[in-house]
Design an enzyme around this catalytic site. Structure first.
Site, PDB file in Angstrom:
ATOM      1  N   GLY A  35       0.842  -1.192   0.000  1.00  0.00           N
ATOM      2  CA  GLY A  35       0.000   0.000   0.000  1.00  0.00           C
ATOM      3  C   GLY A  35       0.875   1.239   0.000  1.00  0.00           C
ATOM      4  CB  ALA A  36       2.283   3.253  -2.612  1.00  0.00           C
TER       5      ALA A  36
ATOM      6  CB  VAL B 184      -0.598   4.352   6.424  1.00  0.00           C
ATOM      7  CG1 VAL B 184       0.043   3.434   7.469  1.00  0.00           C
ATOM      8  CG2 VAL B 184      -1.709   5.172   7.061  1.00  0.00           C
ATOM      9  N   GLY B 185       1.425   3.819   4.080  1.00  0.00           N
ATOM     10  CA  GLY B 185       2.452   2.955   3.505  1.00  0.00           C
ATOM     11  C   GLY B 185       3.711   3.700   3.122  1.00  0.00           C
TER      12      GLY B 185
ATOM     13  NE  ARG C  32     -11.483   5.633  11.511  1.00  0.00           N
ATOM     14  CZ  ARG C  32     -11.747   6.071  12.739  1.00  0.00           C
ATOM     15  NH1 ARG C  32     -12.991   6.116  13.164  1.00  0.00           N
ATOM     16  NH2 ARG C  32     -10.775   6.444  13.529  1.00  0.00           N
TER      17      ARG C  32
ATOM     18  NE  ARG D  45      -9.409   2.830  14.107  1.00  0.00           N
ATOM     19  CZ  ARG D  45      -9.571   3.674  15.117  1.00  0.00           C
ATOM     20  NH1 ARG D  45     -10.637   3.601  15.869  1.00  0.00           N
ATOM     21  NH2 ARG D  45      -8.650   4.581  15.366  1.00  0.00           N
TER      22      ARG D  45
ATOM     23  CG  ASN E 293     -10.356  -1.713   3.928  1.00  0.00           C
ATOM     24  OD1 ASN E 293     -10.449  -1.342   2.757  1.00  0.00           O
ATOM     25  ND2 ASN E 293     -10.056  -0.887   4.897  1.00  0.00           N
TER      26      ASN E 293
ATOM     27  NE  ARG F 204      -3.900   8.407  17.179  1.00  0.00           N
ATOM     28  CZ  ARG F 204      -4.540   7.736  16.232  1.00  0.00           C
ATOM     29  NH1 ARG F 204      -5.361   6.749  16.552  1.00  0.00           N
ATOM     30  NH2 ARG F 204      -4.358   8.046  14.964  1.00  0.00           N
TER      31      ARG F 204
ATOM     32  CG  HIS G 104      -7.107   0.238  16.287  1.00  0.00           C
ATOM     33  ND1 HIS G 104      -6.568   1.202  17.101  1.00  0.00           N
ATOM     34  CD2 HIS G 104      -7.016   0.728  15.030  1.00  0.00           C
ATOM     35  CE1 HIS G 104      -6.166   2.229  16.362  1.00  0.00           C
ATOM     36  NE2 HIS G 104      -6.434   1.961  15.102  1.00  0.00           N
TER      37      HIS G 104
END
Length: 311
Positions: free
Chosen positions: A12-13, A16-17, A85, A91, A98, A154, A178
């Site tokens: 996944g680019a 996040v990736g 999201r 989520r 997904n 966090r 999560h």
């Protein structure tokens, strides 16, 4: 004499990736392969990142691809593929789309790296880790979900802010799924070795716990067009580093339980020891009634999601 370089694949680019690839390369954890169905995005971001290496002076090679053959013999795979999201989405709303994406990615990973350790970042996290387990057939030590490190980070950052101290001196962690049912553990938090309960009033701690629970949504609502990526990617890479360097770190992460906390066969956020063997041990805590009730509620929420999967 040539020794094999470590190899980290990031699937996944997206934000996040590509940011995970950046952290992994800059820490010189090994050579990095960025895979995406959009080959141009993967190749472009990988090339851009590699071109920063003479400036930042790291010796990791970085390549982008859409072909899983290029990921062969990876040591660690960080799986970030999937839709992010948007405001108003939980989520869990991402479940059907997904799970299909994660299933296809897992098949590609396993075909070329049958001995790798997979760190799952895709949401809904605990259910997607279950999908990876079902598709890969890997033993439980080689599949981990990245959530606890992020949720704990966090929580720690909010505590440091509230106490006006360095984040380096805050110890804290979060258990459970999560999502909104995660279980921050203020009883086990400390600031420079001093219990958090002696540093802050209960009312203030409760506010921080609540903010940690909704930390992802807070960022989604601010960004409006996506979700968090700096902290999630850094968290996944901290786990990868613990594995690649055999650090035996005790980190909170989603692990497949096998009787711990009275649970079998689902992924739940717990404290675990991470080293060269992947998830080497679950650290089971003695919970008080309130903590146990929170954890059981969180487990029930994960079970419901897993039950809704169509594999």
């Amino acid at each position: 004499m040539s020794t094999k370089r470590n190899k980290i694949t990031v699937v996944g680019a997206g934000f996040v990736g590509s940011t995970a690839a950046h952290w992994a390369a800059s820490k010189e954890l090994g050579d990095v392969v960025l895979v995406d169905i959009n080959e141009g995005a993967a190749k472009g971001k990988a090339l851009d990142l590699y071109e920063s290496s003479p400036v930042e002076l790291f010796d990791s090679r970085v390549i982008g691809t859409s072909n899983y053959a290029d990921t062969a013999d990876s040591d660690v795979v960080i799986l970030t593929a999937g839709l992010p999201r948007k405001p108003g989405m939980s989520r869990d709303d991402l479940l059907a789309t997904n799970s299909k994406i994660v299933k296809e990615c897992t098949e590609g990973i396993v075909k070329y790296s049958p001995n790798c350790i997979i760190i799952v970042v895709s949401n809904p996290l605990d259910a997607m880790a279950y999908v990876v387990k079902q598709v890969s057939g890997f033993p439980r030590n080689r599949i981990l979900g990245m959530a606890g490190v992020l949720d704990s980070a966090r929580f720690k950052s909010f505590i440091a802010q509230a106490c006006d101290v360095s984040v380096k001196d805050v110890q804290a962690f979060v258990l459970g799924g999560h999502g909104d049912t995660m279980v921050p553990m203020p009883r086990h938090c400390s600031v420079g070795g001093v219990p958090l309960t002696e540093m802050l009033a209960k009312e203030k701690i409760d506010q921080l716990v609540d903010r940690a629970r909704n930390g992802g949504a807070e960022i989604v609502n601010l960004l409006k067009t996506g979700s968090a990526y700096y902290a999630p990617s850094a968290s996944a890479v901290q786990m990868a580093e613990a594995i690649i360097k055999d650090q035996k770190r005790i980190l909170p992460c989603a692990a497949l339980l096998d009787g711990e906390y009275g649970v079998k066969g689902i992924f739940v956020g717990v404290l675990a020891k991470l080293g060269a063997g992947g998830m080497e041990k679950v650290i089971e805590l003695k919970l008080n009634d309130q903590e146990n009730a929170g954890l059981q509620k969180s487990i029930a929420a994960v079970k419901e999601l897993v039950g809704a999967l169509k594999l």
